[in-house]
Design a protein around this motif. Sequence first.
Motif, PDB file in Angstrom:
ATOM      1  N   SER A   5       0.817  -1.218   0.000  1.00  0.00           N
ATOM      2  CA  SER A   5       0.000   0.000   0.000  1.00  0.00           C
ATOM      3  C   SER A   5       0.852   1.271   0.000  1.00  0.00           C
ATOM      4  CB  SER A   5      -0.949   0.004   1.205  1.00  0.00           C
ATOM      5  OG  SER A   5      -0.244  -0.169   2.420  1.00  0.00           O
ATOM      6  N   ASN A   6       1.992   1.243   0.705  1.00  0.00           N
ATOM      7  CA  ASN A   6       2.874   2.424   0.698  1.00  0.00           C
ATOM      8  C   ASN A   6       3.538   2.617  -0.661  1.00  0.00           C
ATOM      9  OD1 ASN A   6       3.367   3.979   3.428  1.00  0.00           O
ATOM     10  ND2 ASN A   6       3.057   1.838   4.010  1.00  0.00           N
ATOM     11  N   ILE A   7       3.878   1.511  -1.319  1.00  0.00           N
ATOM     12  CA  ILE A   7       4.437   1.610  -2.673  1.00  0.00           C
ATOM     13  C   ILE A   7       3.401   2.203  -3.629  1.00  0.00           C
ATOM     14  CG2 ILE A   7       5.206   0.254  -4.673  1.00  0.00           C
ATOM     15  CD1 ILE A   7       6.610  -1.619  -2.640  1.00  0.00           C
ATOM     16  N   VAL A   8       2.147   1.778  -3.482  1.00  0.00           N
ATOM     17  CA  VAL A   8       1.059   2.313  -4.309  1.00  0.00           C
ATOM     18  C   VAL A   8       0.908   3.817  -4.083  1.00  0.00           C
ATOM     19  CG1 VAL A   8      -1.459   2.329  -4.602  1.00  0.00           C
ATOM     20  CG2 VAL A   8      -0.224   0.159  -4.549  1.00  0.00           C
ATOM     21  N   ILE A   9       0.955   4.248  -2.817  1.00  0.00           N
ATOM     22  CA  ILE A   9       0.834   5.675  -2.502  1.00  0.00           C
ATOM     23  C   ILE A   9       2.004   6.458  -3.096  1.00  0.00           C
ATOM     24  CG2 ILE A   9       0.881   7.380  -0.636  1.00  0.00           C
ATOM     25  CD1 ILE A   9      -1.776   5.939  -0.917  1.00  0.00           C
ATOM     26  N   MET A  10       3.200   5.899  -2.994  1.00  0.00           N
ATOM     27  CA  MET A  10       4.380   6.578  -3.538  1.00  0.00           C
ATOM     28  C   MET A  10       4.278   6.723  -5.058  1.00  0.00           C
ATOM     29  SD  MET A  10       8.404   5.782  -2.775  1.00  0.00           S
ATOM     30  CE  MET A  10       8.366   6.653  -1.202  1.00  0.00           C
ATOM     31  N   LEU A  11       3.786   5.690  -5.714  1.00  0.00           N
ATOM     32  CA  LEU A  11       3.600   5.754  -7.165  1.00  0.00           C
ATOM     33  C   LEU A  11       2.525   6.765  -7.541  1.00  0.00           C
ATOM     34  CD1 LEU A  11       3.800   1.951  -8.099  1.00  0.00           C
ATOM     35  CD2 LEU A  11       5.506   3.709  -8.573  1.00  0.00           C
ATOM     36  N   ALA A  12       1.432   6.804  -6.754  1.00  0.00           N
ATOM     37  CA  ALA A  12       0.350   7.755  -7.019  1.00  0.00           C
ATOM     38  C   ALA A  12       0.834   9.195  -6.863  1.00  0.00           C
ATOM     39  CB  ALA A  12      -0.822   7.487  -6.067  1.00  0.00           C
ATOM     40  N   LEU A  13       1.580   9.471  -5.797  1.00  0.00           N
ATOM     41  CA  LEU A  13       2.107  10.823  -5.582  1.00  0.00           C
ATOM     42  C   LEU A  13       3.145  11.185  -6.644  1.00  0.00           C
ATOM     43  CD1 LEU A  13       2.453  10.802  -1.681  1.00  0.00           C
ATOM     44  CD2 LEU A  13       0.841  12.167  -3.024  1.00  0.00           C
ATOM     45  N   SER A  14       3.931  10.201  -7.078  1.00  0.00           N
ATOM     46  CA  SER A  14       4.905  10.444  -8.153  1.00  0.00           C
ATOM     47  C   SER A  14       4.192  10.791  -9.453  1.00  0.00           C
ATOM     48  CB  SER A  14       5.786   9.212  -8.362  1.00  0.00           C
ATOM     49  OG  SER A  14       6.526   8.914  -7.199  1.00  0.00           O
ATOM     50  N   SER A  15       3.092  10.106  -9.722  1.00  0.00           N
ATOM     51  CA  SER A  15       2.301  10.376 -10.922  1.00  0.00           C
ATOM     52  C   SER A  15       1.682  11.767 -10.868  1.00  0.00           C
ATOM     53  CB  SER A  15       1.194   9.313 -11.066  1.00  0.00           C
ATOM     54  OG  SER A  15       0.435   9.545 -12.214  1.00  0.00           O
ATOM     55  N   ILE A  16       1.190  12.150  -9.686  1.00  0.00           N
ATOM     56  CA  ILE A  16       0.628  13.497  -9.511  1.00  0.00           C
ATOM     57  C   ILE A  16       1.708  14.556  -9.748  1.00  0.00           C
ATOM     58  CG2 ILE A  16      -0.313  15.114  -7.788  1.00  0.00           C
ATOM     59  CD1 ILE A  16      -1.780  12.678  -6.566  1.00  0.00           C
ATOM     60  N   ALA A  17       2.904  14.313  -9.203  1.00  0.00           N
ATOM     61  CA  ALA A  17       4.017  15.252  -9.378  1.00  0.00           C
ATOM     62  C   ALA A  17       4.404  15.373 -10.852  1.00  0.00           C
ATOM     63  CB  ALA A  17       5.219  14.796  -8.557  1.00  0.00           C
ATOM     64  N   LYS A  72      -6.957   9.481  -4.295  1.00  0.00           N
ATOM     65  CA  LYS A  72      -8.030   8.526  -4.599  1.00  0.00           C
ATOM     66  C   LYS A  72      -8.392   8.574  -6.087  1.00  0.00           C
ATOM     67  CE  LYS A  72     -11.390   8.349  -1.624  1.00  0.00           C
ATOM     68  NZ  LYS A  72     -12.640   8.691  -0.876  1.00  0.00           N
ATOM     69  N   CYS A  73      -8.467   9.784  -6.621  1.00  0.00           N
ATOM     70  CA  CYS A  73      -8.782   9.959  -8.048  1.00  0.00           C
ATOM     71  C   CYS A  73      -7.668   9.387  -8.918  1.00  0.00           C
ATOM     72  CB  CYS A  73      -8.986  11.435  -8.350  1.00  0.00           C
ATOM     73  SG  CYS A  73      -9.369  11.801 -10.065  1.00  0.00           S
ATOM     74  N   GLN A  74      -6.413   9.611  -8.522  1.00  0.00           N
ATOM     75  CA  GLN A  74      -5.287   9.090  -9.274  1.00  0.00           C
ATOM     76  C   GLN A  74      -5.294   7.569  -9.310  1.00  0.00           C
ATOM     77  OE1 GLN A  74      -2.900  10.663 -11.107  1.00  0.00           O
ATOM     78  NE2 GLN A  74      -2.214   8.594 -11.642  1.00  0.00           N
ATOM     79  N   LEU A  75      -5.609   6.953  -8.167  1.00  0.00           N
ATOM     80  CA  LEU A  75      -5.685   5.501  -8.111  1.00  0.00           C
ATOM     81  C   LEU A  75      -6.835   4.965  -8.952  1.00  0.00           C
ATOM     82  CD1 LEU A  75      -4.951   4.919  -4.311  1.00  0.00           C
ATOM     83  CD2 LEU A  75      -3.403   4.531  -6.228  1.00  0.00           C
ATOM     84  N   CYS A 127      -8.127   6.421 -11.605  1.00  0.00           N
ATOM     85  CA  CYS A 127      -7.780   6.588 -13.010  1.00  0.00           C
ATOM     86  C   CYS A 127      -6.794   5.518 -13.465  1.00  0.00           C
ATOM     87  CB  CYS A 127      -7.157   7.978 -13.229  1.00  0.00           C
ATOM     88  SG  CYS A 127      -8.326   9.325 -12.995  1.00  0.00           S
ATOM     89  N   SER A 128      -5.896   5.121 -12.569  1.00  0.00           N
ATOM     90  CA  SER A 128      -4.885   4.114 -12.899  1.00  0.00           C
ATOM     91  C   SER A 128      -5.513   2.729 -13.081  1.00  0.00           C
ATOM     92  CB  SER A 128      -3.825   4.034 -11.787  1.00  0.00           C
ATOM     93  OG  SER A 128      -3.175   5.271 -11.641  1.00  0.00           O
ATOM     94  N   LEU A 129      -6.620   2.489 -12.364  1.00  0.00           N
ATOM     95  CA  LEU A 129      -7.288   1.189 -12.428  1.00  0.00           C
ATOM     96  C   LEU A 129      -8.228   1.068 -13.632  1.00  0.00           C
ATOM     97  CD1 LEU A 129      -8.129   0.692  -8.647  1.00  0.00           C
ATOM     98  CD2 LEU A 129      -6.402  -0.526  -9.977  1.00  0.00           C
ATOM     99  N   THR A 130      -8.628   2.223 -14.182  1.00  0.00           N
ATOM    100  CA  THR A 130      -9.565   2.192 -15.310  1.00  0.00           C
ATOM    101  C   THR A 130      -8.824   2.278 -16.642  1.00  0.00           C
ATOM    102  OG1 THR A 130      -9.852   4.600 -15.094  1.00  0.00           O
ATOM    103  CG2 THR A 130     -11.459   3.169 -13.997  1.00  0.00           C
TER     104      THR A 130
END
Length: 305
Positions: A24-36, A297-300, A302-305
Amino acid sequence: MKIETRHIIKGVIFGITTAVGLASNIVIMLALSSIAYKEKKLMPSETILFTLTGANLLLLFSLGLPHSLFAFGVKYFYTDLDCKFDGHFLRSSRVMIIGLTCLLSCFQGVTLASSNPTWAVIKAKMQKYLSLLIAFIIILSTVSSLSSALYPIVSSNSTDLKHSIHLGYCISMYPNAFLFILIGMISFARDVFFVVLMAVASTYILLTLHRHRKQMKGKRSSEKRQENSAEEQAAKMVVTFVIIYVLLFGIENIIWFYQISGSDEGNAALTDTRFYLEFCFSTAFPFVLITFNKKVKCQLSCSLT
């Protein structure tokens, strides 16, 4: 080698918690990296959250993972140097988590108070020097945890393990009771400073949210919907982080004080409980973040769809 039922249960509980926390922390890090990447920058609070996620991963790798594997007889620390590095990473990452959670709560408190000109200036200063504040916490965590690298060893022939911290795969053997208690109390005082500061900041956040809720009382439902702004959601997220951390920290240190008092220092169940509580926050962190942070939450989604 036959593994006891107690160790199997411990391994399963520690293993599941660690695996969920790491994933879950890896997922959060990837999501924040994508936002950045998309927005070309991270907001100040997101920068703190990103760094905090990294500290969570370091703690889970240095405490949760080896502890989980050792319960099943798997050991990958073979030298004293391995144990010294792990002991240092374990302690420093824990201090980073406390310090960064404190910084996050203080920043959120200042953000809510920024309607006041004085606090607006402080908020601007915190944003300007955020990288330095984060660097200071990382350096403080690293330097103040150097004592954790002095005493860990792989194993000991001594039968007297009274003044030691026994992880199973590594043992921190302190020369005497004075050093054992002194280092523990200094670490405790440092951690309490951060915990008290984050608790004060969170209390202010709660009072501000309560005052705002009272102001919204009696207004139309369409106006009430505006109450759940991103800023207020972030405030609720920070308060949830602090409540979870303070509860875990409190229980963990009650056990520690009980043990060093000589009441039950050798109780393996109490020791395992204390170690488990140390990284529970790191596993809970991503789920609280996803619950309150709409952007992540939105980034995750979007990544799943």
